[in-house]
Design an enzyme around this catalytic site. Structure first.
Site, PDB file in Angstrom:
ATOM      1  N   CYS A   9      -2.807  17.585  -2.272  1.00 48.28           N
ATOM      2  CA  CYS A   9      -2.592  17.047  -0.946  1.00 48.28           C
ATOM      3  C   CYS A   9      -3.283  17.839   0.155  1.00 48.28           C
ATOM      4  CB  CYS A   9      -1.105  16.992  -0.679  1.00 48.28           C
ATOM      5  SG  CYS A   9      -0.718  15.493   0.122  1.00 48.28           S
ATOM      6  N   LYS A  60       4.048   9.485   3.588  1.00 48.68           N
ATOM      7  CA  LYS A  60       2.978   8.804   2.832  1.00 48.68           C
ATOM      8  C   LYS A  60       3.457   8.502   1.420  1.00 48.68           C
ATOM      9  CE  LYS A  60       1.140  13.217   1.388  1.00 48.68           C
ATOM     10  NZ  LYS A  60       1.500  13.210  -0.032  1.00 48.68           N
ATOM     11  N   ASP A  84       3.578  18.580   2.982  1.00 47.07           N
ATOM     12  CA  ASP A  84       4.450  18.382   1.798  1.00 47.07           C
ATOM     13  C   ASP A  84       5.236  19.613   1.329  1.00 47.07           C
ATOM     14  OD1 ASP A  84       3.068  16.033   2.087  1.00 47.07           O
ATOM     15  OD2 ASP A  84       2.359  15.911   0.029  1.00 47.07           O
TER      16      ASP A  84
HETATM   17  C1  VGL Z   1       1.053  15.685  -4.438  1.00 45.79           C
HETATM   18  C2  VGL Z   1       0.939  15.373  -6.690  1.00 45.79           C
HETATM   19  C3  VGL Z   1       1.566  14.160  -6.569  1.00 45.79           C
HETATM   20  C4  VGL Z   1       0.800  16.568  -3.273  1.00 45.79           C
HETATM   21  C5  VGL Z   1       1.669  14.467  -4.293  1.00 45.79           C
HETATM   22  O1  VGL Z   1       1.427  16.329  -2.232  1.00 45.79           O
HETATM   23  O2  VGL Z   1      -0.002  17.510  -3.406  1.00 45.79           O
HETATM   24  N1  VGL Z   1       0.688  16.126  -5.643  1.00 45.79           N
HETATM   25  N2  VGL Z   1       1.919  13.720  -5.360  1.00 45.79           N
END
Ligand code: VGL
Ligand code: ZN
Length: 201
Positions: free
Chosen positions: A143, A99, A13
């Site tokens: 994540c 995702k 991410d």
């Molecule tokens: C994430 C918060 C909300 C992440 C994803 O990828 O860490 N954190 N959605």
């Protein structure tokens, strides 16, 4: 050489919305980009697979506050915020897994992500015989942690890339606790220096 064939990198991410200026900025999240690029290059040069996960939400999802979730809107499919941080340099053969497309699921872990062809990450890793996974990216306390715990649960040997992760620390101490939790479950930590040595064996 056998161990090399069974090693992969995943960068979790590293997207605009998780970097300063983004909707859900991880403090100094962009600082890991140059080192993430080094890891990606290193794995590429060794002929080892590189994966990059991305949070990839629909505009309306129970993951967002307006629909009862914990987060402001972020990483909405096709938006600039959902794009990889522009200085992230992935090898041509890098596999992108997405995702969070289900409007009723949070999906923090990269193991809930799938390739463009719809293959779940775990299945893709198995098909390639990957047994050892190096994990970097954002955010340490969400994540990255969820991905590392899932990887360990799937029986993979996991190394957390200490110098290529950053956390949100929504409650002070979250990042520290996340690192401890990953280690308690069997993850080991590594840095570019140790990985360079490991992969040159
Ligand atoms: C994430 C918060 C909300 C992440 C994803 O990828 O860490 N954190 N959605
Ligand atoms: Zn999200």
């Amino acid at each position: 050489m056998q161990s090399l064939a069974k090693t992969a990198l995943i960068l979790v991410d590293i997207q605009n919305d998780f970097c300063p200026g983004g909707a859900l900025a991880v403090p100094e999240g962009d600082r890991i980009v140059p080192i993430a690029n080094w890891y990606a290059r290193l794995f590429e040069r060794r002929g080892l697979p590189v994966f990059a996960s991305r949070d990839w939400h629909p505009a309306e999802t129970t993951h967002f506050q307006a629909w009862g979730g914990p987060w402001p809107p972020h990483c909405v499919q096709g938006t600039k915020g959902a794009a990889f941080q522009p200085r992230l340099s992935l090898p041509d053969e890098a596999v992108v897994v997405s995702k969070g497309m289900d409007p009723e699921q949070d999906a923090y872990s990269a193991f809930q992500a799938e390739t463009a062809a719809g293959t779940p990450l775990g299945q893709e890793l198995k098909a390639r015989g990957v047994q050892r996974l190096f994990v970097g990216g954002l955010a340490t306390d969400y994540c990255v942690k969820a991905s590392v715990l899932d990887a360990l649960e799937q029986g993979l040997q996991v190394f957390v890339l200490e110098d290529a992760i950053k956390g949100i620390d929504l409650s002070a101490g979250d990042v520290h606790r996340a690192v401890e939790e990953m280690e308690e479950h069997g993850a080991r930590s590594a840095t570019l220096h140790t990985v360079e040595m490991e992969l040159s064996e």
